[in-house]
Design an enzyme around this catalytic site. Structure first.
Site, PDB file in Angstrom:
ATOM      1  N   HIS B  60       0.845  -1.192   0.000  1.00 18.03           N
ATOM      2  CA  HIS B  60       0.000   0.000   0.000  1.00 18.03           C
ATOM      3  C   HIS B  60       0.880   1.241   0.000  1.00 18.03           C
ATOM      4  CE1 HIS B  60       0.905  -0.559   4.247  1.00 18.03           C
ATOM      5  NE2 HIS B  60       0.375   0.599   4.569  1.00 18.03           N
ATOM      6  N   ASP B  64       5.878   4.314   5.014  1.00 14.92           N
ATOM      7  CA  ASP B  64       6.741   3.300   5.625  1.00 14.92           C
ATOM      8  C   ASP B  64       6.744   1.990   4.831  1.00 14.92           C
ATOM      9  OD1 ASP B  64       4.071   3.107   6.479  1.00 14.92           O
ATOM     10  OD2 ASP B  64       4.598   2.061   8.324  1.00 14.92           O
ATOM     11  N   HIS B  65       6.027   1.963   3.713  1.00 17.95           N
ATOM     12  CA  HIS B  65       6.023   0.775   2.863  1.00 17.95           C
ATOM     13  C   HIS B  65       6.496   1.053   1.436  1.00 17.95           C
ATOM     14  CE1 HIS B  65       3.808  -1.894   5.722  1.00 17.95           C
ATOM     15  NE2 HIS B  65       3.597  -0.709   6.259  1.00 17.95           N
ATOM     16  N   HIS B 268       5.907  -5.374  12.070  1.00 17.72           N
ATOM     17  CA  HIS B 268       5.231  -4.078  11.993  1.00 17.72           C
ATOM     18  C   HIS B 268       4.829  -3.585  13.385  1.00 17.72           C
ATOM     19  CE1 HIS B 268       2.518  -0.862  10.475  1.00 17.72           C
ATOM     20  NE2 HIS B 268       3.346  -0.878   9.468  1.00 17.72           N
TER      21      HIS B 268
END
Lengths: 301, 301
Positions: B60, B64-65, B268
């Site tokens: 997504h 942070d991804h 996470h």
């Protein structure tokens, strides 16, 4: 005046070398200059409080100078920032940051103010009671500005013995420090020079990266305290400069000499070189007072 | 099957913790899953050859991804890459990467192929002779997919003694490994079961991050070898899940149990916790075989 080098290598982030970013402390202001990937981590490592950063200056929109910016803007949001953040950089920087916020459906609740630059001439872009910041038009593969940070002229120092000698009332002291003469009760004018010492010199910092050798910046950066100038290559690879639009260490030294600056910091080294001390040696053939940027180095002037 | 955790913390990059990214090696394929800021440096630290990465899967478009992706794409270019790079992720990822290349006037000379996802149901997005990859629809604050990686069924193993005993010619061996029976010269049919042993079981890996507790993914990930499931919070902060759309360690354990998987990796973690072992303890109240993701950890299954 203090410069903390967060990163100073060109091109790709590596295990031990970070792309360009530095923090300038000048007259109690803190400025972040460029923001390559990894800048947030470097800020934390060097214990620079995120909340103290209110102004970010981006030289140009190559990744090694700004890919850390969307993350920094997001982190400020997660940290609950409320104060304004001003971002200065080439036109396009606003779209770049806002698209990433939009895609993540995560707008900032603090005021995010963009100052997009398009000018070809040096211009003042920040002017407060402590500091002025101007652009230094550079020439690279994309639209690029360096930045010149100048302390505002400081107050003259009171010569306390002289002031007492003339029995001048304290209410005049601020005027005297501002350079005013004083008229005594008997009409005598006492010259300011008698009552004060010279103000400590105002310091200045010029950041010039990335750019081809461009001597027409000399009048803008003349006599700065410290010039940071990119030196991607050594003279033996000078032939690479025309195409990549970068500078050699020798050329950076020449700019420092021509501009009669007090200190030169070199950086933005190509990762092809094992020993950055060769950059210093080369620049010193033309200008003596050369410092080498290194990730994590703190330089005070 | 090998999973290298490059980063596994939520939210902002920190001195020692990286945001989400991992490398999956499965059936001689290498897949990069998510690409938070700093992924390039982590890849170098863990000596993963950049050229081996041909497929990147982004869950997504939260920073942070994926904020490490434009830099990775640029670095591939600087390294002279020529082979295709496939990027899978939510609609918008193409615009995000291409804008940053355009602003830097630095397009790639290698083929950059985007596979933008918009589906609400699980779908196969990669299918070659070694592996299939499907989406796992998740529920987060923005459109999000997990990914299911499955080895293709493997060949049955030749029972060499049986094959020699029946004096079967070598030219039939591949057919036998593919599951075929053999008809001998005298018309006798020898069943494949007599001539082979079962194939080694095909391994599978499900990556599920970020998401709220979503038990309707259970049929998709049933009996996978290893499930990576986010566990941002401990149960004591379960009230934060509804708003942030994250999962607790207990809930991740429940998904693992319901899906009857062999192994669960948690990750996470919110940076509010000092001791990630509490996540393991909590998940183990419902599912035994729990591993903790940690930056730099390599897990083999």
């Amino acid at each position: 005046m203090k410069v903390t080098i967060l990163g100073c290598y060109s091109a790709t982030p590596r295990t031990l070398n970070n792309p360009t970013s530095q923090v300038l402390e000048i007259n109690n202001r803190i400025f972040l200059i460029d923001c390559g990937e990894g800048t947030q981590v470097q800020l934390r490592k060097h214990k620079i409080k995120f909340s103290r950063i209110k102004h970010v200056f981006i030289s140009h929109l190559h990744g090694d100078h700004f890919f850390g910016l969307p993350g920094l803007v997001s982190t400020f949001q997660m940290l609950g920032r409320e104060t304004e953040l001003h971002i200065y950089g080439p036109k396009g920087i606003k779209e770049a940051v806002l698209l990433y916020l939009k895609l993540g459906n995560s707008y900032t609740s603090y005021p995010l103010i963009f100052h997009e630059l398009t000018g070809a001439e040096s211009e003042i872009i920040l002017d407060d009671e402590k500091v002025t910041v101007s652009t230094i038009p550079l020439k690279h593969r994309v639209y690029t500005n360096g930045y010149l940070f100048k302390e505002k002229p400081k107050e003259r120092k009171l010569n306390i013995n002289a002031v007492l000698n003339y029995e001048i009332d304290k209410c005049y002291y601020q005027n005297i420090k501002n350079g005013k003469d004083v008229t005594l009760d008997d009409g005598t004018v006492v010259s300011n020079e008698v009552l004060t010492f010279d103000a400590p010199p105002s310091k200045s910092y010029a950041f010039c990266s990335d750019t081809i050798y461009k001597p027409d910046i000399v009048p803008i950066i003349e006599k700065v305290t410290t010039l940071y100038h990119e030196s991607t290559f050594l003279d033996k690879h000078k032939h690479l400069c025309a195409h990549t639009k970068h500078t050699t260490a020798y050329e950076a030294g020449s700019i420092a000499k021509e501009a009669n600056v007090a200190n030169l910091i070199l950086g933005h080294y190509s990762t092809r070189y094992d020993n950055i001390h060769d950059f210093k040696k080369e620049a010193q053939t033309v200008f003596e007072n050369v410092h080498l940027a290194e990730d994590g180095k703190v330089l005070e002037f």
